[in-house]
Write a protein that holds these residues in place. Structure first.
Motif, mmCIF file in Angstrom:
data_model
loop_
_atom_site.group_PDB
_atom_site.id
_atom_site.type_symbol
_atom_site.label_atom_id
_atom_site.label_comp_id
_atom_site.label_asym_id
_atom_site.label_seq_id
_atom_site.Cartn_x
_atom_site.Cartn_y
_atom_site.Cartn_z
ATOM 1 N N UNK A 115 53.090 52.711 -15.946
ATOM 2 C CA UNK A 115 52.559 53.958 -15.857
ATOM 3 C C UNK A 115 53.474 55.147 -15.823
ATOM 4 N N UNK A 116 54.808 55.150 -15.481
ATOM 5 C CA UNK A 116 55.626 56.258 -15.554
ATOM 6 C C UNK A 116 55.973 56.498 -17.151
ATOM 7 N N UNK A 117 56.072 55.283 -17.804
ATOM 8 C CA UNK A 117 56.543 55.365 -19.249
ATOM 9 C C UNK A 117 55.353 56.043 -19.900
ATOM 10 N N UNK A 118 53.967 55.666 -19.699
ATOM 11 C CA UNK A 118 52.751 56.207 -20.477
ATOM 12 C C UNK A 118 52.827 57.747 -20.097
ATOM 13 N N UNK A 119 53.076 58.021 -18.903
ATOM 14 C CA UNK A 119 52.817 59.285 -18.611
ATOM 15 C C UNK A 119 53.859 60.267 -19.130
ATOM 16 N N UNK A 120 55.068 59.647 -19.151
ATOM 17 C CA UNK A 120 56.113 60.645 -19.852
ATOM 18 C C UNK A 120 56.101 60.683 -21.270
ATOM 19 N N UNK A 121 55.429 59.584 -21.944
ATOM 20 C CA UNK A 121 55.313 59.691 -23.302
ATOM 21 C C UNK A 121 54.132 60.836 -23.739
ATOM 22 N N UNK A 146 53.570 63.580 -22.134
ATOM 23 C CA UNK A 146 54.132 64.929 -22.060
ATOM 24 C C UNK A 146 55.396 64.988 -22.750
ATOM 25 N N UNK A 147 55.571 63.808 -23.690
ATOM 26 C CA UNK A 147 56.907 63.919 -24.671
ATOM 27 C C UNK A 147 58.361 64.299 -23.596
ATOM 28 N N UNK A 148 58.530 63.475 -22.602
ATOM 29 C CA UNK A 148 59.666 63.437 -22.106
ATOM 30 C C UNK A 148 60.256 62.061 -22.111
ATOM 31 N N UNK A 149 59.965 61.189 -22.862
ATOM 32 C CA UNK A 149 60.728 59.929 -23.113
ATOM 33 C C UNK A 149 61.742 60.125 -23.697
ATOM 34 N N UNK A 150 62.909 59.444 -23.376
ATOM 35 C CA UNK A 150 64.493 59.740 -24.123
ATOM 36 C C UNK A 150 64.898 61.175 -23.633
ATOM 37 N N UNK A 151 64.536 61.765 -22.455
ATOM 38 C CA UNK A 151 65.023 62.969 -22.132
ATOM 39 C C UNK A 151 65.464 62.812 -20.792
ATOM 40 N N UNK A 152 66.600 63.515 -20.373
ATOM 41 C CA UNK A 152 67.261 63.608 -18.973
ATOM 42 C C UNK A 152 66.079 64.179 -18.083
ATOM 43 N N UNK A 153 65.252 64.937 -18.461
ATOM 44 C CA UNK A 153 64.168 65.480 -17.540
ATOM 45 C C UNK A 153 63.202 64.663 -17.246
ATOM 46 N N UNK A 154 63.069 63.790 -17.878
ATOM 47 C CA UNK A 154 61.860 62.607 -17.720
ATOM 48 C C UNK A 154 62.710 61.680 -16.524
ATOM 49 N N UNK A 192 66.671 49.956 -13.842
ATOM 50 C CA UNK A 192 65.493 49.733 -14.678
ATOM 51 C C UNK A 192 64.959 50.854 -15.339
ATOM 52 N N UNK A 193 64.525 52.153 -14.913
ATOM 53 C CA UNK A 193 63.958 53.201 -15.287
ATOM 54 C C UNK A 193 64.974 53.953 -16.273
ATOM 55 N N UNK A 194 66.484 53.952 -16.099
ATOM 56 C CA UNK A 194 67.282 54.309 -17.047
ATOM 57 C C UNK A 194 67.326 53.459 -18.381
ATOM 58 N N UNK A 195 67.150 52.383 -18.113
ATOM 59 C CA UNK A 195 67.129 51.274 -19.417
ATOM 60 C C UNK A 195 65.879 51.507 -20.126
ATOM 61 N N UNK A 196 64.862 51.756 -19.535
ATOM 62 C CA UNK A 196 63.478 51.851 -20.120
ATOM 63 C C UNK A 196 63.215 53.096 -20.707
ATOM 64 N N UNK A 197 63.502 54.309 -20.103
ATOM 65 C CA UNK A 197 63.255 55.566 -20.581
ATOM 66 C C UNK A 197 64.132 56.327 -21.302
#
Length: 280
Positions: free
Chosen positions: A128-134, A136-144, A215-220
């Motif tokens: 769910x976090x990955x879908x949500x951040x994608x 709002x264009x925050x994937x691969x960002x420190x903000x996300x 886990x989140x650092x590796x995925x996002x």
């Protein structure tokens, strides 16, 4: 020696012996990691294994620093962890203050809900976090990444700070408000300074949670230059070879900053935990 003194002595010795065994049990993996970081690669595969290396060599630390790009990833991890701690403490202090000072309908249910969120394994929220951040264009960002870390550290921050703020007498902020302070002015000028050990303790815990997260650092985070230290450790493991000595040296390098921070903040952490141990 009387029977009562003998029983007290036996009880004291038993408690200290149990604590010593527990301490050795907890420290054993760290001791093994530390000793392995000085071994050569053949020594790590030797059977039967030995605790002490044949010679103490720091080449593993040099290789770990180079292969892990420790300087770059350290800066990334420090930035993300500090921002997570600051945002969590800022929002958590406001939430904890509201729960400590105001009568909120369903307060017990709300507090229970805050605690329940800590009981779910983080992997449940990964997709769910990955879908949500994608979206709002925050994937691969420190903000996300900071947003994700804050979500998981915020319940702990609110719960801890609520306990610390409840120990500050209401009369102090009421006196400040009579003298002309607003509610928020009294909060930042009276409550927060008096609860500074608790605020520091909460910040340290939020910092460590973010520092150790994998886990989140590796995925996002997808870009290699934006990786965090925990991810770089795993990335150093190749498909056909695991250099345990270099990996353990990298683990030591990753742990040292947190240990140093804890040593500097130990006074505040001890004071904060003592103040927050009794909630009125």
């Amino acid at each position: 020696m009387t029977a009562i003194q003998r029983r007290i002595l036996i009880k004291t010795v038993s408690v200290h012996a149990a604590l010593l065994v527990l301490t050795l049990f907890v420290l054993a993996p760290f001791l093994w990691m530390f000793m392995t970081s000085f071994k050569t690669n053949p020594e790590t595969l030797r059977y039967p294994p030995s605790l002490l290396p044949d010679s103490f060599d720091i080449q593993n630390f040099i290789r770990g620093w180079q292969t892990m790009r420790f300087g770059t990833y350290f800066g990334n991890t420090l930035y993300v962890s500090l921002m997570t701690a600051c945002v969590s403490v800022l929002i958590g202090s406001l939430g904890g203050y509201a729960l400590a000072r105001f009568r909120i309908p369903g307060e017990r249910l709300l507090i229970l809900g805050i605690l329940v969120t800590r009981m779910f394994p983080p992997v449940v929220f990964l997709v769910p976090f990955f879908i949500f951040l994608r979206h709002i264009n925050l994937i691969d960002t420190y903000s996300g990444l900071i947003l994700a870390f804050t979500v998981f550290s915020l319940p702990l921050a609110i719960w801890m700070l609520r306990g610390f703020f409840r120990n500050v007498p209401k009369q102090l902020e009421e006196a400040a408000m009579i003298d002309g302070c607003s509610r928020m002015g009294a909060f930042f000028r009276i409550i927060v300074p008096l609860s500074s050990p608790g605020v520091a303790t909460t910040g340290v815990f939020c910092f460590i949670l973010a520092w150790n997260e994998f886990m989140f650092a590796n995925t996002l985070i997808l870009t290699e230059s934006k990786r965090l230290l925990t991810v770089s450790l795993v990335a150093s493991i190749s498909e056909y070879l695991v250099e345990w000595n270099v990996l353990m040296a990298g683990g030591i390098l990753t742990t040292i900053p947190v240990v140093i921070m804890y040593l500097f903040m130990q006074k505040y952490i001890t004071s904060g935990l003592t103040e927050g141990s009794v909630v009125g």
